[in-house]
Enzyme design. Structure first.
Site, mmCIF file in Angstrom:
data_model
loop_
_atom_site.group_PDB
_atom_site.id
_atom_site.type_symbol
_atom_site.label_atom_id
_atom_site.label_comp_id
_atom_site.label_asym_id
_atom_site.label_seq_id
_atom_site.Cartn_x
_atom_site.Cartn_y
_atom_site.Cartn_z
ATOM 1 C CG LEU A 204 -1.924 -0.933 1.551
ATOM 2 C CD1 LEU A 204 -2.446 -0.735 2.971
ATOM 3 C CD2 LEU A 204 -3.060 -0.748 0.542
ATOM 4 C CG HIS A 205 2.690 3.251 -2.966
ATOM 5 N ND1 HIS A 205 2.305 2.130 -3.642
ATOM 6 C CD2 HIS A 205 2.920 4.196 -3.895
ATOM 7 C CE1 HIS A 205 2.323 2.380 -4.934
ATOM 8 N NE2 HIS A 205 2.680 3.617 -5.133
ATOM 9 N NE ARG A 206 -1.748 3.762 -6.872
ATOM 10 C CZ ARG A 206 -0.630 4.146 -7.468
ATOM 11 N NH1 ARG A 206 -0.176 5.368 -7.298
ATOM 12 N NH2 ARG A 206 0.044 3.325 -8.246
ATOM 13 N NE ARG A 239 2.346 8.395 0.298
ATOM 14 C CZ ARG A 239 2.298 9.633 -0.148
ATOM 15 N NH1 ARG A 239 3.128 10.033 -1.071
ATOM 16 N NH2 ARG A 239 1.409 10.467 0.316
#
Ligand code: UD1
Length: 363
Positions: A204-206, A239
């Site tokens: 997950l990074h969006r 992030r």
């Protein structure tokens, strides 16, 4: 022909690798590799260069992180003198990250021919930074290389003339096919204590999924159930880690014994991990495509995809972020209720070779 090739962020590296290799067969081409430095951690950048045998960049612009405006502007400021100094005939861009559009804008304004690899993909979601990067980059490119027919159709709809568009297959899949056997030698499964076990992989990074703790929390609701059923391996993007650590969600994650966070993995370890997973849950673009070739069920935790071929022929399903829907799809995936995939046209390991030949003919 002097070609400056741009990379900046992790998903660019597996795309540029086979193109750099293909150039080597053509002495008329002088390739120059420029890294913008958008990604700079060892595990987000250098490791990929080593594992994929990408030559050392001629230059690293060292721009690092920042808001979209700052990052894009810093790349443009740093890249303009490079174009002026090197005087390339062509600038070649891959993918849809901020480095792609920033360098594209610089090149086109200096009158340099622009080539975009992975052109035409559209999610239809203009809140995604990558969608804006894709639309703008395509609109200023001279030659556009597509990975799937939807890309060709989107470009035609946007008024780009057919002579500039080429369907060539997928350079990222060139890299996957080349490294699949080598990845099997990775000991990541035993390092994670997974030998022989069923497990899921999560990435997950969006911004839409991780920047808002409420949205991230909804995904974790589903993961909570899944990690009770089998281990969920979560190589965590920097992030995402920052967002987690700055919110109350990190406590929740620590209370899930089956959810196992790791640092970002190198290319070969991650390829081995995906190849042996029972199911992959992701919001990445590239992973939707890689799982199609690996024949592993992929649940895309977004409301759309810019890569529809993976849902039409491949193993991908766009399931969104509703926890009930995620769990339903997970159950179907692990209980064998998933379609057998077909390989998308031209995803055959020869895309880079096609691109380089077309460059020589057309430019
Ligand atoms: C970028 C791309 C995205 C791609 C993703 C893959 C854009 C708009 N987004 O998103 O399309 O899917 O790369 O990873 O270009 N950071 C580090 N170390 C690094 C790189 C980043 O700690 O080496 C952290 C920084 O806090 C940074 C944040 O991650 O602010 C986000 O990095 P950034 O390059 O802005 O975007 P990504 O989320 O990585």
């Amino acid at each position: 022909m002097k070609i400056i090739n741009i990379v900046g962020a992790r998903p660019n590296f597996m795309k540029i690798a086979p193109i750099m290799t293909a150039y080597a067969n053509y002495p008329d081409i002088e390739p120059i590799l420029v890294h913008t430095g958008q990604h700079y951690d060892e595990k987000m950048s250098d490791l990929f260069f080593r594992q994929l045998g990408i030559p050392e960049p001629a230059l690293n612009l060292g721009v690092g992180s920042g808001s979209h405006a700052i990052q894009t502007a810093e790349i443009m400021k740093a890249f303009e003198p490079v174009v002026i100094e090197y005087g390339p005939d062509v600038v070649l861009l891959v993918g849809d990250v901020n480095s792609t559009i920033a360098c594209g804008l610089v090149a086109v304004k200096l009158g340099v021919k622009l080539v975009h690899v992975e052109a035409g993909l559209r999610s239809g979601d203009r809140t995604m930074p990558e969608e804006i990067n894709r639309i703008l980059t395509d609109s200023i490119s001279d030659l556009l290389f597509c990975t799937e027919q939807s890309g060709v159709d989107n470009l035609l709809k946007e008024g780009i003339s057919t002579e500039r568009i080429y369907m060539v297959g997928h350079v990222m899949i060139d890299t996957l096919l080349k490294n699949r056997e080598k990845a099997e030698e990775s000991n990541i499964l035993s390092l994670l204590g997974l030998d022989g076990d069923d497990f899921a992989v999560l990435t997950l990074h969006r911004p839409s999924n991780v920047d808002d703790p409420a949205a991230f929390g909804r995904i974790l609701d589903a993961i909570e159930t899944i990690q009770n059923d089998m281990p969920v391996i979560f190589p965590i993007h920097p992030r995402t880690r920052k967002k987690l650590e700055s919110s109350a969600l990190s406590k929740r994650v620590n209370e899930m014994p089956g959810l196992r966070l790791t640092d970002p993995l190198g290319y070969l370890d991650f390829l081995k991990l995906m190849s042996h997973a029972k199911v992959v849950l992701t919001d990445s673009g590239g992973i939707q495509e890689e799982t199609t070739i690996l024949q592993i069920p992929c649940l895309t935790l977004r409301d759309n995809t810019e890569r529809p071929i993976t849902t039409e022929l491949g193993t991908n399903q766009v399931v969104g972020t509703n926890p009930i829907k995620i769990i339903e799809a997970y159950k179907r995936a692990v209980n064998g209720g998933w379609r057998k995939p077909a390989i998308p046209p031209l995803w055959d390991g020869c895309a880079a070779e096609r691109i380089v030949r077309i460059l020589l003919e057309e430019l």
